[in-house]
Design an enzyme around this catalytic site. Structure first.
Site, PDB file in Angstrom:
ATOM      1  N   PRO A  46       0.774  -1.242   0.000  1.00 32.56           N
ATOM      2  CA  PRO A  46       0.000   0.000   0.000  1.00 32.56           C
ATOM      3  C   PRO A  46       0.805   1.290   0.000  1.00 32.56           C
ATOM      4  CG  PRO A  46       0.090  -0.909   2.206  1.00 32.56           C
ATOM      5  CD  PRO A  46       0.791  -1.904   1.318  1.00 32.56           C
ATOM      6  N   ASP A  73       4.335   0.939 -11.527  1.00 33.20           N
ATOM      7  CA  ASP A  73       3.186   1.837 -11.481  1.00 33.20           C
ATOM      8  C   ASP A  73       3.512   3.101 -10.690  1.00 33.20           C
ATOM      9  OD1 ASP A  73       1.448   0.410 -13.021  1.00 33.20           O
ATOM     10  OD2 ASP A  73       0.429  -0.566 -11.354  1.00 33.20           O
ATOM     11  N   LYS A 132       4.171   7.011 -17.024  1.00 32.97           N
ATOM     12  CA  LYS A 132       4.507   8.011 -18.040  1.00 32.97           C
ATOM     13  C   LYS A 132       4.257   7.512 -19.462  1.00 32.97           C
ATOM     14  CE  LYS A 132       7.943  10.447 -15.255  1.00 32.97           C
ATOM     15  NZ  LYS A 132       9.351  10.922 -15.160  1.00 32.97           N
ATOM     16  N   THR A 139      -3.119  -5.273   0.069  1.00 31.00           N
ATOM     17  CA  THR A 139      -3.988  -4.303  -0.578  1.00 31.00           C
ATOM     18  C   THR A 139      -4.324  -3.145   0.358  1.00 31.00           C
ATOM     19  OG1 THR A 139      -6.197  -3.958  -1.506  1.00 31.00           O
ATOM     20  CG2 THR A 139      -5.955  -5.773   0.040  1.00 31.00           C
TER      21      THR A 139
END
Length: 407
Positions: free
Chosen positions: A177, A200, A222, A283
């Site tokens: 996270p 990411d 990007k 998560t």
């Protein structure tokens, strides 16, 4: 006992290993024996719950009584994991008569074998014998593990494996996270072996800072085009690099399959014949509330929790969330990517019966140094978020669990 121990690796698949004792020491030793494929016989009047779980699952055999010499029939190795020195000596005496190596938890110098401190790195197992001193063994083991797991690990070298053992593969790794220490140990190890990392935007930056200088880093945030075209480009990069012989780690915030489009990437690799391994991640839907003092379930408060994406407003024609059904639930609702549409989401939940006084909270950048927590109610949370200037990434929690741990 004089002389240095002779180190070796025992291949125990299908071979009988007897463990005498059902307490804490046995609980620690049995998993490694099972992992080695040993046929484990456990002899003890009582077991810890963890050992009983192995018995119930059929992973080992249990004799619920005290040791008898016949227990060593056909054994290759025996672990004595009892505190009773007389009982341990009796077992090791029988083992000595039958020329079976015996490990003793109560007196390592009376044993004919020692268990080393172990660290594993893929196919590499390092076992440390510290001259009979378990503290020295563990300290040395930990230092070796830190070396092998780090970004400059010598296991990156072709000299260790010959050809790179993961060449031509892709690993989808959940980075967790936000706190870099919340990546799984397996994910960290694979990251240290990568030739290419496709990352990411929400990946912890410190993980990228630790990469080996030779690693190619592709910043997926990007990549141009819209979301669909960008995903196609990511898929192309994964397949292209792996097909060229690289080991590619696709590093994704949270878990690869929780609104992470990991399934699309697996399908793209499978279509190209590229092997894929998936490493789950922590998560944010659970982690962010947890670090804010909010359990997503709590006895007597919530027996269920539902995780949804709020990136589309409830009235959006492409939304697949059944908001009216969610409003009728009594458990916890966790909304990811929902700040932009929070006003519409909360209004919809209230319109379909969820009380506006229902506790609500928003956790911004949970587990990181930028973490902020706002507590409110369902009816007021959207306005409060705007007033306080909270911004993505943020997790919204709706339900009575928001105040479950308040004093």
């Amino acid at each position: 006992m004089s002389g240095n121990p002779y180190p070796m690796g025992l291949r125990l698949v299908g071979r009988r290993v007897v463990v005498v004792g059902g307490g804490t020491v046995a609980t620690r030793r049995v998993p490694a024996l099972l992992d080695a494929g040993a046929d484990v016989l456990l002899v003890a009047p009582e077991l810890t719950p963890a050992l009983r779980a192995h018995v119930d699952a059929g992973r080992l055999h249990w004799e619920p009584r005290r040791f008898v010499p016949a227990d060593l029939n056909g054994a290759w190795l025996v672990h004595v994991a009892v505190d009773d020195r007389a009982a341990a000596a009796a077992v090791s005496a029988v083992a000595a008569e039958r020329r079976i190596f015996c490990v003793r938890a109560d007196d390592r110098f009376a044993a004919s074998a020692w268990t080393p401190a172990v660290t594993r790195h893929g196919p590499v197992t390092v076992a440390v014998l510290g001259g009979g001193d378990p503290h020295r063994s563990r300290a040395t083991r930990d230092a070796v593990r830190a070396l092998l797991d780090g970004p400059d690990s010598p296991l990156r070298s072709d000299a260790v494996f010959g050809a790179r053992r993961r060449a031509g593969q892709v690993a989808l790794v959940g980075a967790g996270p936000g706190d870099p220490e919340l990546i799984t140990l397996r994910g960290w190890r694979l990251l240290a072996e990568a030739d290419v990392v496709v990352a990411d935007r929400l990946v912890p930056g410190l993980l990228l800072d630790e990469l080996h200088p030779d690693v190619e880093l592709v910043d997926a945030s990007k990549i141009p085009y819209g979301p669909s075209r960008a995903q196609e480009e990511i898929n192309r990069i994964l397949v292209e690099r792996a097909s060229g012989g690289a080991f590619v780690v696709r590093l994704k915030g949270g878990d690869p399959y929780v609104f992470g489009r990991g399934g699309e990437e697996v399908l793209a690799c499978a279509a190209a014949g590229v092997p894929v391994v998936v490493v789950p991640g922590v998560t944010s839907s659970i982690a962010a509330p947890s670090v804010a003092g909010i359990p997503v379930t709590h006895r007597g408060v919530a027996h269920e929790f539902t995780v949804v994406s709020g990136h589309l407003a409830p009235e959006h024609p492409e939304s697949r969330v059944h908001w009216s059904a969610l409003a009728a639930l009594r458990g916890t609702l966790v909304i990811l990517m929902g700040l932009k549409n929070l006003a519409a989401i909360t209004a919809t939940l209230v319109a379909h019966g969820r009380a506006p006084s229902t506790p609500a909270a928003v956790v911004q950048e949970g587990t990181t140094g930028g973490q902020r927590v706002l507590r409110s109610t369902l009816g007021a949370v959207a306005a409060d978020v705007a007033a306080e200037g909270l911004r993505p990434p943020a997790v919204v929690v709706v339900g009575d669990v928001v105040g479950a741990l308040d004093g």
